[in-house]
Design an enzyme around this catalytic site. Structure first.
Site, mmCIF file in Angstrom:
data_model
loop_
_atom_site.group_PDB
_atom_site.id
_atom_site.type_symbol
_atom_site.label_atom_id
_atom_site.label_comp_id
_atom_site.label_asym_id
_atom_site.label_seq_id
_atom_site.Cartn_x
_atom_site.Cartn_y
_atom_site.Cartn_z
ATOM 1 N N GLN A 45 14.379 25.141 22.689
ATOM 2 C CA GLN A 45 13.513 24.645 21.624
ATOM 3 C C GLN A 45 14.350 24.128 20.459
ATOM 4 O OE1 GLN A 45 11.370 28.401 21.113
ATOM 5 N NE2 GLN A 45 9.501 27.389 21.785
ATOM 6 N N ARG A 69 10.661 32.113 29.850
ATOM 7 C CA ARG A 69 9.285 32.538 30.115
ATOM 8 C C ARG A 69 9.084 32.585 31.625
ATOM 9 N NH1 ARG A 69 6.585 30.109 25.466
ATOM 10 N NH2 ARG A 69 8.019 30.513 23.720
ATOM 11 N N ASP A 81 14.125 24.575 17.420
ATOM 12 C CA ASP A 81 13.334 25.518 16.645
ATOM 13 C C ASP A 81 13.852 25.639 15.216
ATOM 14 O OD1 ASP A 81 11.165 27.148 16.589
ATOM 15 O OD2 ASP A 81 11.958 28.649 17.962
ATOM 16 N N LYS A 108 -2.097 26.120 13.666
ATOM 17 C CA LYS A 108 -1.048 25.144 13.966
ATOM 18 C C LYS A 108 -1.532 23.729 13.686
ATOM 19 C CE LYS A 108 -0.898 26.116 18.371
ATOM 20 N NZ LYS A 108 -0.449 25.971 19.760
ATOM 21 N N CYS A 144 11.620 33.212 16.973
ATOM 22 C CA CYS A 144 11.185 33.595 15.623
ATOM 23 C C CYS A 144 11.493 35.054 15.259
ATOM 24 C CB CYS A 144 9.716 33.264 15.404
ATOM 25 S SG CYS A 144 8.631 33.479 16.811
ATOM 26 N N HIS A 185 6.748 27.865 11.206
ATOM 27 C CA HIS A 185 7.441 27.605 12.471
ATOM 28 C C HIS A 185 7.317 26.108 12.746
ATOM 29 C CE1 HIS A 185 6.739 31.980 13.841
ATOM 30 N NE2 HIS A 185 5.950 31.832 12.789
ATOM 31 N N HIS A 195 12.637 27.866 11.355
ATOM 32 C CA HIS A 195 11.683 28.692 10.613
ATOM 33 C C HIS A 195 12.033 28.617 9.131
ATOM 34 C CE1 HIS A 195 11.576 30.244 14.746
ATOM 35 N NE2 HIS A 195 10.288 30.309 14.496
#
Length: 594
Positions: free
Chosen positions: A335, A317, A337, A423, A288, A469, A339
């Site tokens: 991910q 991570r 992902d 979320k 992000c 997100h 946005h």
């Protein structure tokens, strides 16, 4: 059936809170059993978990193995039959410290040091007294069946520089028949373990030289991964997402600005230093902040919004080695992902479109039993979140209203929000009833402020966009693991790495088998020939481990007729011409993706 608790409540066993309290009470019973069997044992924490409970124990240098678990189980059941009750006592901080100091339990003393005086309670069951908020089951003899399931090491407070304790996992039930049913599920889960399936199907591997928690996607697994990405990219095109690509590293200051470094710096790989320039970089822990910087590359107008940026972005991570588990807990994952940067008046409509996307994904993969968890801020502990109360309330209300308008089955969980926003997390049950978190949508007013993102409104003023997100899969790795276990490796035809295996009954028909295979490949069907010098039966058995959904067998009859004999998931589908077989596969895939 119902269970009575020490706070006066009576709840049905099916209630999630009832199970948590029951299992936490069982952790106390296990601690009592351990204390009687191993005098001098000291105790860390013993919470309920998703299925069962655990307790972290310092056995004072004694080596405990799985062979010791049966004796602990037996002692637990013996104590349960004594019909002990849980007794609650409110104590002062000084009294609590005095009790555990005299007992020599340094772990409890350390926990008490962080508590406020006046808020401390003890719970006693039989000879065992524990530091606990409660509540508990009222009667210990409600515990009729116990199974201690695993033993592992666990660092105190998750700090690898602290003491390593022995973590004992268990599960308990108010009826023996419930335990028997649970054990059947466990046996089925072992057969479906994605690590076992991944090895049998040749999908992924790990190497100690490459590094723990860093998966290696093998050719068949890479095909599956590519098909997952292609499937989702088609839907992203329909929703007008724009593809972006960002680096695998970023300057440390990027994550300081976003707030991720302050919150998760310890859980990330440490900064990479460049001695020549004196700069610091980090392996990307999330996408992000990079997407915020892409937004900033040019001026934005209200007419440009919503702006939807999508990336299959690999992030890193640092997970402790003891927490790594196949593809579900890794140090490197990709991910799906995206946005969205939207005007405030667009927020709910855009949020609901993401809900539609996630529900489409669930439909295709046959995840039919799901709950939408509305993850909000903790009601009391607010310091771990960034941003104003006003923005949080707006974000939370948008999620609550959107979920209601889409008619989703929802539960609210306080304290489960991201540090920058609330979320909507989708909790799905797989084919054998286990719950997994798949798919998340987050509303964020805070990162646009931290990155000073703006757009020009219709009146010429500068406004702040809201950020959404979202990740329907969550990560390719975790989604693959869950899907393998949900399907027991029997993937839909469109996703299977090998869609068709062509098997000539003998060497005489290999040329015809190759001709059939070429026709399938020309029709964009993933096919290959298995003409090994083995019996047909042995080849079929070995291919079954790969979970190839469709087998084609060809011999003299098929060669003469220009046909194929088809088996799908072990069931004879009869004989078809090659052209009809291709149409059959195309129709199957279209139905699977509809």
């Amino acid at each position: 059936m119902t269970i009575a608790f020490t706070d006066g409540s009576i709840l049905p066993w099916e209630d999630e809170q009832a199970k948590k309290i029951f299992w936490h009470s069982s952790a106390h019973l296990m601690a009592e059993a351990i204390e009687q069997l191993y005098p001098g044992a000291r105790f860390g924490v013993g919470p309920a978990v998703e299925t069962g409970f655990y307790y972290d124990v310092d056995f004072g240098g004694r080596q405990i193995s799985e062979s010791d678990l049966q004796a602990i189980e037996n002692k637990m059941l013996e104590l349960a039959r004594t019909k002990e009750v849980f007794e609650c006592t409110r104590v002062s901080k000084a009294e609590a410290l005095d009790y555990f100091t005299r007992k020599g339990d340094k772990y409890k003393c350390e926990l008490i040091a962080d508590l406020e005086d006046g808020s401390i309670t003890f719970y006693k069951n039989g000879s065992f007294t524990d530091l606990c908020r409660g509540p508990h089951i009222k009667h210990v003899d409600d515990i009729k069946a116990v199974k201690l399931t695993a033993i592992a090491g666990a660092y105190w407070k998750g700090d690898q520089n602290r003491e390593q304790l022995t973590r004992i996992y268990g599960v308990s039930f108010p009826k023996k028949s419930m335990l028997e049913e649970y054990l059947k599920v466990i046996e089925e889960a072992k057969k479906r373990d994605h690590r076992k399936l991944g090895k049998e199907m040749g999908l992924f591997s790990f190497s100690s030289k490459v590094g723990m928690g860093l998966p290696l996607w093998l050719p068949r697994g890479a095909v599956m991964r590519y098909e997952l990405e292609k499937f989702l990219r088609r839907k992203l095109d329909e929703y007008n997402y724009l593809p972006v690509v960002t680096p695998h590293i970023g300057g440390k200051q990027l994550y300081v600005t976003s707030g991720h470094y302050a919150k998760y710096g310890k859980d990330s790989f440490q900064p990479i230093h460049t001695p020549q320039e004196g700069e610091e970089y980090m392996l990307k822990p999330m996408n992000c902040p990079h997407h915020c910087e892409i937004y900033r590359t040019e001026p934005r107008s209200y007419k440009d919004l919503p702006l939807r940026l999508a990336e299959f972005g690999t992030v890193y991570r640092y997970e402790q080695s003891g927490e790594l588990h196949g593809l579900t807990r890794v140090r490197s994952f990709t991910q799906d992902d995206a946005h969205m940067f939207v005007r405030p008046d667009q927020l709910k409509d855009e949020f609901k479109k993401v809900i539609d996307l996630i529900l489409y994904v669930f439909k295709v993969f046959k995840f039919t039993d799901y709950t939408a968890q509305i993850s909000l801020r903790d009601k009391i502990n607010r310091e771990k979140y960034i941003g104003s109360d006003e923005n949080w309330e707006r974000a939370e209300q948008a999620i609550i209203e959107s979920a209601a308008e889409k008619g989703l089955p929802t539960v609210i969980e306080y304290g489960e929000a991201a540090f920058y926003g609330p979320k909507l997390d989708f909790m799905v049950k797989d084919a054998i009833g286990r719950k997994w978190q798949l798919g998340t949508i987050q509303v964020d007013y805070n990162l646009p402020e931290r990155f000073d993102l703006e757009y020009t409104a219709e009146d010429g003023s500068k406004k702040r966009p809201v950020m959404i997100h979202r990740a329907p899969f969550g990560s390719i790795e975790r989604f693959t693991a869950v899907l393998l276990e949900h399907t027991a490796g029997h993937l839909p035809v469109w996703l299977a790495p090998d869609q068709v295996k062509v098997l000539p009954v003998s060497e005489k028909y290999q040329e015809y088998a190759e001709k059939v295979c070429d026709s399938l490949k020309n029709a964009d069907i993933r096919a290959s020939v298995d003409a090994r010098n083995e019996t047909l039966g042995k080849r079929i058995r070995e291919i079954s481990l790969l979970r190839v959904p469709i087998l084609v067998i060809v011999g003299e009859k098929e060669m003469n007729a220009g046909s194929v004999s088809v088996r799908r998931e072990g069931v004879d589908q009869g004989s078809m011409s090659v052209e009809d077989f291709i149409r059959y596969i195309k129709a199957t895939i279209a139905e699977e993706l509809s």
